[in-house]
Design a protein around this motif. Structure first.
Motif, PDB file in Angstrom:
ATOM      1  N   THR A 298      -8.167  -0.930  -1.806  1.00 24.49           N
ATOM      2  CA  THR A 298      -9.195  -1.519  -2.671  1.00 24.49           C
ATOM      3  C   THR A 298      -8.583  -2.215  -3.876  1.00 24.49           C
ATOM      4  N   ALA A 299      -7.562  -1.602  -4.463  1.00 30.02           N
ATOM      5  CA  ALA A 299      -6.929  -2.173  -5.650  1.00 30.02           C
ATOM      6  C   ALA A 299      -6.243  -3.503  -5.348  1.00 30.02           C
ATOM      7  N   LEU A 300      -5.690  -3.638  -4.147  1.00 27.88           N
ATOM      8  CA  LEU A 300      -4.922  -4.836  -3.793  1.00 27.88           C
ATOM      9  C   LEU A 300      -5.782  -6.003  -3.336  1.00 27.88           C
TER      10      LEU A 300
ATOM     11  N   LEU B 229       2.131   1.915  -3.521  1.00 25.03           N
ATOM     12  CA  LEU B 229       1.065   2.422  -4.391  1.00 25.03           C
ATOM     13  C   LEU B 229       0.761   3.879  -4.072  1.00 25.03           C
TER      14      LEU B 229
ATOM     15  N   GLU C 215      -7.702   3.848  -2.048  1.00 20.91           N
ATOM     16  CA  GLU C 215      -7.580   3.301  -3.406  1.00 20.91           C
ATOM     17  C   GLU C 215      -6.573   2.153  -3.449  1.00 20.91           C
ATOM     18  N   ALA C 216      -5.457   2.323  -2.744  1.00 19.55           N
ATOM     19  CA  ALA C 216      -4.438   1.276  -2.717  1.00 19.55           C
ATOM     20  C   ALA C 216      -4.991  -0.003  -2.090  1.00 19.55           C
TER      21      ALA C 216
ATOM     22  N   PHE D 239      -1.751   6.809  -5.537  1.00 23.19           N
ATOM     23  CA  PHE D 239      -2.976   6.229  -4.973  1.00 23.19           C
ATOM     24  C   PHE D 239      -3.234   6.836  -3.597  1.00 23.19           C
TER      25      PHE D 239
ATOM     26  N   GLU E 233       0.826  -1.208   0.000  1.00 23.40           N
ATOM     27  CA  GLU E 233       0.000   0.000   0.000  1.00 23.40           C
ATOM     28  C   GLU E 233       0.865   1.264   0.000  1.00 23.40           C
TER      29      GLU E 233
END
Length: 263
Positions: free
Chosen positions: A193-195, A181, A190-191, A186, A178
């Motif tokens: 959620t993306a991971l 990112l 956002e980090a 990010f 995180e």
């Protein structure tokens, strides 16, 4: 056997509710803090000891010795005493009948005093200690339907370290993901959620295929160009990246050796 708990925290409350749901008789708790709306009775330590056949000491690691000092002078004949520390052994019960004491560690993170029963049902337990205590707690775990393993005292520290690798260190590595990112623009949300899909899919692969079957990425492919690019932007995490990459290189070699051996 009547089971009592000293310490009404996350682990103790969760285990008591779980065992009660499996038909195991729970006497109640002794605790400095009585829990409001608890389904369990609360007693003094003296009363709980007299009522219980098995006592789980479910306090912090640093407080286990204090609890033991408080109860060791009571009538503990034929009583089974155990604690739930992952790192401490049954030797913490200094002066006890060694046959009647043990450590019982559930390999599970208790984040709440209401840990779901299905989570505990799937938890693996590790036992270490005297024969009588291990026999009694093994019987209790068999009733509950939990898997368990008995280990030697001298392996307890390494066992607990292994659990940290699979739990705490996974969290710390995800924290690093995180952070990097965020360096790419990010937000923290956002980090995270993306991971999620990547982390979840990776854990599913480890569960389904084992660690050696789940490894992917540039180190597995031997892609040194990409690895060098990564190292160029790691900053203070350069050594950590190297250490983790070396582990994958070792796994890759072992995998290749196994394939060659099979052919």
């Amino acid at each position: 056997m009547k089971t009592g708990f000293i310490g009404a925290g996350k682990c103790g409350m969760s285990l008591a509710a779980y065992f009660a749901g499996k038909g195991i008789e729970i006497c109640g708790f002794a605790s400095h803090h009585n829990v409001k709306d608890s389904i369990f009775a609360f007693y003094s330590i003296n009363e709980l000891v007299s009522k219980s056949d098995i006592m789980f000491i479910t306090v912090t690691d640093t407080a286990i010795c204090d609890v033991w000092q408080e109860i060791k002078g009571l009538d503990l004949k034929n009583k089974i005493i155990c604690h739930c520390s992952g790192s401490l052994t049954s030797a913490v019960f200094e002066g006890a009948n060694g046959e009647n004491v043990c450590s019982v560690h559930p390999m599970l993170a208790f984040n709440s005093p209401n840990t779901p029963s299905d989570a505990i049902e799937n938890a693996f337990f590790t036992l270490e200690g005297g024969a009588e205590a291990v026999k009694a707690v093994s019987k209790l775990l068999k009733i509950a339907g939990n898997r368990y393993k008995i280990i030697d005292r001298r392996y307890k520290a390494e066992y607990h370290a292994a659990a940290c690798f699979a739990s705490n260190f996974v969290v710390s590595v995800c924290e690093k993901a995180e952070e990097h990112l965020k360096n790419c623009g990010f937000t923290r949300e956002e980090a995270h959620t993306a991971l999620i899909p990547l982390m979840r899919n990776n854990m599913d692969n480890i569960i389904a295929c084992g660690t050696h079957g789940a490894i992917t990425g540039p180190a597995v492919r031997g892609d040194m160009i990409t690895i060098e690019k990564h190292l160029g932007v790691m900053g203070r995490d350069t050594e950590l990246y190297k250490l983790l990459t070396d582990i994958i290189f070792e796994m890759r070699e072992m995998k290749t050796e196994n394939i060659n051996a099979d052919t």
